[in-house]
Design a protein around this motif. Structure first.
Motif, PDB file in Angstrom:
ATOM      1  N   GLY A  91       0.791  -1.239   0.000  1.00  0.00           N
ATOM      2  CA  GLY A  91       0.000   0.000   0.000  1.00  0.00           C
ATOM      3  C   GLY A  91       0.813   1.274   0.000  1.00  0.00           C
ATOM      4  O   GLY A  91       0.286   2.344   0.326  1.00  0.00           O
ATOM      5  N   ARG A  92       2.104   1.222  -0.373  1.00  0.00           N
ATOM      6  CA  ARG A  92       2.942   2.423  -0.287  1.00  0.00           C
ATOM      7  C   ARG A  92       2.527   3.468  -1.326  1.00  0.00           C
ATOM      8  O   ARG A  92       2.578   4.679  -1.061  1.00  0.00           O
ATOM      9  N   ASN A  93       2.137   3.020  -2.546  1.00  0.00           N
ATOM     10  CA  ASN A  93       1.768   3.988  -3.586  1.00  0.00           C
ATOM     11  C   ASN A  93       0.512   4.769  -3.201  1.00  0.00           C
ATOM     12  O   ASN A  93       0.452   5.999  -3.337  1.00  0.00           O
ATOM     13  N   ILE A  94      -0.505   4.053  -2.759  1.00  0.00           N
ATOM     14  CA  ILE A  94      -1.757   4.745  -2.418  1.00  0.00           C
ATOM     15  C   ILE A  94      -1.577   5.636  -1.196  1.00  0.00           C
ATOM     16  O   ILE A  94      -2.178   6.721  -1.104  1.00  0.00           O
ATOM     17  N   ARG A  95      -0.730   5.235  -0.252  1.00  0.00           N
ATOM     18  CA  ARG A  95      -0.489   6.074   0.932  1.00  0.00           C
ATOM     19  C   ARG A  95       0.197   7.383   0.565  1.00  0.00           C
ATOM     20  O   ARG A  95      -0.184   8.456   1.041  1.00  0.00           O
TER      21      ARG A  95
ATOM     22  N   LEU B 267       0.239   8.810  -2.356  1.00  0.00           N
ATOM     23  CA  LEU B 267      -0.657   9.605  -3.189  1.00  0.00           C
ATOM     24  C   LEU B 267      -1.691  10.334  -2.329  1.00  0.00           C
ATOM     25  O   LEU B 267      -2.001  11.525  -2.545  1.00  0.00           O
ATOM     26  N   GLU B 268      -2.222   9.651  -1.305  1.00  0.00           N
ATOM     27  CA  GLU B 268      -3.197  10.293  -0.419  1.00  0.00           C
ATOM     28  C   GLU B 268      -2.543  11.376   0.434  1.00  0.00           C
ATOM     29  O   GLU B 268      -3.135  12.445   0.666  1.00  0.00           O
ATOM     30  N   SER B 269      -1.313  11.119   0.888  1.00  0.00           N
ATOM     31  CA  SER B 269      -0.641  12.120   1.735  1.00  0.00           C
ATOM     32  C   SER B 269      -0.264  13.362   0.937  1.00  0.00           C
ATOM     33  O   SER B 269      -0.312  14.484   1.456  1.00  0.00           O
ATOM     34  N   LEU B 270       0.138  13.210  -0.327  1.00  0.00           N
ATOM     35  CA  LEU B 270       0.539  14.365  -1.141  1.00  0.00           C
ATOM     36  C   LEU B 270      -0.659  15.188  -1.609  1.00  0.00           C
ATOM     37  O   LEU B 270      -0.563  16.413  -1.732  1.00  0.00           O
TER      38      LEU B 270
ATOM     39  N   VAL C 182     -12.432   5.728  -6.969  1.00  0.00           N
ATOM     40  CA  VAL C 182     -13.190   6.900  -6.519  1.00  0.00           C
ATOM     41  C   VAL C 182     -12.290   7.789  -5.673  1.00  0.00           C
ATOM     42  O   VAL C 182     -11.621   7.304  -4.750  1.00  0.00           O
ATOM     43  N   LEU C 183     -12.274   9.090  -5.997  1.00  0.00           N
ATOM     44  CA  LEU C 183     -11.539  10.097  -5.216  1.00  0.00           C
ATOM     45  C   LEU C 183     -12.539  10.872  -4.387  1.00  0.00           C
ATOM     46  O   LEU C 183     -13.485  11.453  -4.928  1.00  0.00           O
ATOM     47  N   SER C 184     -12.339  10.903  -3.072  1.00  0.00           N
ATOM     48  CA  SER C 184     -13.291  11.553  -2.176  1.00  0.00           C
ATOM     49  C   SER C 184     -12.588  12.640  -1.377  1.00  0.00           C
ATOM     50  O   SER C 184     -11.569  12.391  -0.729  1.00  0.00           O
ATOM     51  N   SER C 185     -13.140  13.876  -1.460  1.00  0.00           N
ATOM     52  CA  SER C 185     -12.604  14.997  -0.679  1.00  0.00           C
ATOM     53  C   SER C 185     -13.593  16.149  -0.740  1.00  0.00           C
ATOM     54  O   SER C 185     -14.245  16.375  -1.761  1.00  0.00           O
ATOM     55  N   PHE C 186     -13.701  16.886   0.366  1.00  0.00           N
ATOM     56  CA  PHE C 186     -14.552  18.066   0.370  1.00  0.00           C
ATOM     57  C   PHE C 186     -13.854  19.269  -0.266  1.00  0.00           C
ATOM     58  O   PHE C 186     -14.504  20.271  -0.555  1.00  0.00           O
ATOM     59  N   ASP C 187     -12.542  19.196  -0.453  1.00  0.00           N
ATOM     60  CA  ASP C 187     -11.801  20.282  -1.094  1.00  0.00           C
ATOM     61  C   ASP C 187     -11.738  19.996  -2.592  1.00  0.00           C
ATOM     62  O   ASP C 187     -11.027  19.081  -3.037  1.00  0.00           O
ATOM     63  N   PRO C 188     -12.456  20.747  -3.406  1.00  0.00           N
ATOM     64  CA  PRO C 188     -12.504  20.437  -4.845  1.00  0.00           C
ATOM     65  C   PRO C 188     -11.171  20.643  -5.552  1.00  0.00           C
ATOM     66  O   PRO C 188     -10.884  19.971  -6.546  1.00  0.00           O
TER      67      PRO C 188
END
Length: 513
Positions: free
Chosen positions: A223-227, A229-232, A247-253
């Motif tokens: 899971g290093r790639n997804i981690r 990517l989510e942190s950046l 699916v990409l989920s975030s309240f910041d568009p």
């Protein structure tokens, strides 16, 4: 001859010659002096004659000037005397007129004094008559003055309620008669001219994948790639059972768009590892920032607004990735700006201020995910920071009635915002907030006395109130309708308008035998 005799002779000759020469020169000098004196005497005589002639001429000229000045002075004195005489005549005439007016005023004053005296006598007799009638009324009615006042106040309360209802009905009818047709004409023309597309967006983004094997490469070893990517990006990646999709989920568009671009590029390139992810995310951030600047410039150019601060344009561009009930806020702001300009032009308000305020009215939504406060407060702070005018700031802080609108442009921005948001299909509302809004409408309506039932209908755009006929009169219905509408305006936030209908139904039954 001896030499000394010669010397003596020479000396004598020299002396004689000297004396002879002296005499000759003296005679010539005397002759010259005599002729010069004669010439001087002649010049002096001529000068005296010429001076006497000039003196006579100057005396004559001076006499003529004196005579001329004397004549002019005499003429001026005569004119002045004539003017003074005419002024004295006018003054005398005015004094005579004033004397006549004073006599007339004196006579009128005397008449008025006599009338005032008669009026005072009549008032005195009237007071005595009223007092006697008051005593007689108290005797006949069997009521004291205080009891009569209490009964009169109770009657006046009912009369005032009826009068208030009648006045409200009259004002409503006048407003409808005068403003409905014109408002309908203006708004229909404006809405026809602003036929922009309706854009609805969500808070999640789906990225299509070429195959399901790509999901494993996105997740990476342990899971290093997804981690990374989510942190950046600050976005949650949901890799579930959905075939060929992430699916990409975030309240910041903005973050969600950066993640979408980065993931799309990584999937197309095929090389997915931590260092590559960092490079792609950085490039995607730069690309999104560039798009934000371009979108802000496009909005300003499209609305024809000049002099907007570059940083404020960037905040405006961020609205490209911001939605409100599914409606794209940048497109909504552009549409509101156009509507404001057209309405301001129709009613004679300031078009530039209205369009500028319409474009910036939701600018606070560009930072409401990052800072605390409502989007109205944040928008006012941004406008003040970048030196916007007081008129524009007032329109921003009044467009949701946080403060009372006080300018035509503020009312225009309110109306344009409601028109753009209330357009069919423009916005989606969450089921939970929709139900809460309907419940709040019914709660406000049921809080008044005399209400039997209240129903929110037509998706919350109308509330129908059934009153108890034995407790509420027809006149009181109008007062209740206005009070309910006022409470809704003060306590609720809603797009468009809400119609309040109050119904009073009376049924009488009889049985024929």
């Amino acid at each position: 001859m001896p030499y000394y005799i010669v010397i003596i002779l020479l000396v004598l000759f020299s002396i004689v010659s000297f004396f002879l020469g002296f005499l000759i020169r003296k005679k010539k000098a005397e002759k010259t002096i005599g002729s010069a004196e004669e010439f001087a005497a002649k010049i002096k005589e001529d000068a005296q004659k010429e001076g006497e002639s000039l003196q006579k001429e100057m005396v004559l000229s001076a006499k003529e000037e004196i005579q001329k000045s004397r004549d002019e002075l005499d003429k001026e004195i005569k004119d002045r005397r004539a003017e003074i005489t005419a002024s004295e005549k006018r003054v005398l005439k005015r004094e005579e007129n004033l004397d006549r007016k004073l006599d007339s005023l004196s006579k009128k004053e005397e008449k008025l004094n006599n009338r005032l005296k008669d009026a005072e006598d009549k008032n005195k007799r009237a007071d005595e008559l009223v007092q006697s009638q008051d005593d007689e009324l108290q005797r006949v009615a069997g009521l004291t003055r205080e009891e009569a006042k209490a009964e009169l106040v109770a009657t006046l309360d009912q009369v005032m309620i009826t009068e208030k209802a009648n006045r409200i009905k009259l004002l409503e009818q006048e407003l409808k008669d005068e403003g409905e047709d014109k408002s309908r004409e203006i708004l229909s023309q404006i809405m026809q001219r602003i036929a922009s597309d309706v854009v609805s967006e969500g808070t999640v983004t789906v990225v299509d994948l070429p195959n399901d094997d790509m999901k494993g490469r996105i997740i990476g070893r342990e899971g290093r790639n997804i981690r990374i990517l989510e942190s950046l990006t600050g976005v949650d990646l949901i890799v579930d059972d959905t075939p060929e999709a992430v699916v990409l989920s975030s309240f910041d568009p903005v973050r969600r768009e950066v993640a979408r671009l980065a993931l799309t590029k990584l999937v197309q390139d095929g090389r997915i590892h931590p260092s590559r992810i960092e490079d792609v995310v950085e490039k995607s951030k730069n690309e999104v920032n560039k798009i934000i600047v371009e979108e802000g410039a496009r909005a300003v150019q499209e609305t024809g607004i000049h002099g907007l601060h570059p940083e404020l344009q960037k905040y405006l561009g961020r609205l490209r990735y911001r939605t409100s009930y599914g409606q794209n806020v940048l497109q909504h702001s552009i549409e509101v700006s156009h509507l404001c300009g057209l309405m301001a032009q129709e009613i004679g308000a300031n078009v530039k201020i209205a369009k500028r305020a319409g474009l910036l009215h939701d600018i606070g939504k560009s930072v409401d995910r990052e800072l605390e406060g409502t989007h109205v407060e944040l928008g006012v702070n941004l406008a003040k920071r970048f030196k916007e005018s007081k008129e524009v700031i007032h329109c921003i802080e009044a467009h949701h009635n946080d403060v009372e609108p006080s300018t035509p442009e503020a009312f225009i921005v309110q109306a344009a915002d409601a028109i753009s948001a209330a357009r069919p299909g423009a916005r989606r509302e969450a089921l939970e907030s929709y139900v809460k809004r309907l419940e709040k409408l019914e709660e406000i309506a049921n809080s008044f006395d005399g209400i039997e039932n209240a129903f929110a209908i037509q998706a919350g755009r109308e509330v129908r109130i059934m009153v108890k006929p034995e407790k509420v009169t027809d006149d009181e219905m109008t007062v209740i309708a206005n009070d309910v509408a006022k409470r809704i305006e003060e306590e609720m936030q809603y797009p468009g308008q809400i119609k309040v209908n109050v119904v009073r139904e009376v049924r009488k039954n009889a049985i024929a035998k």
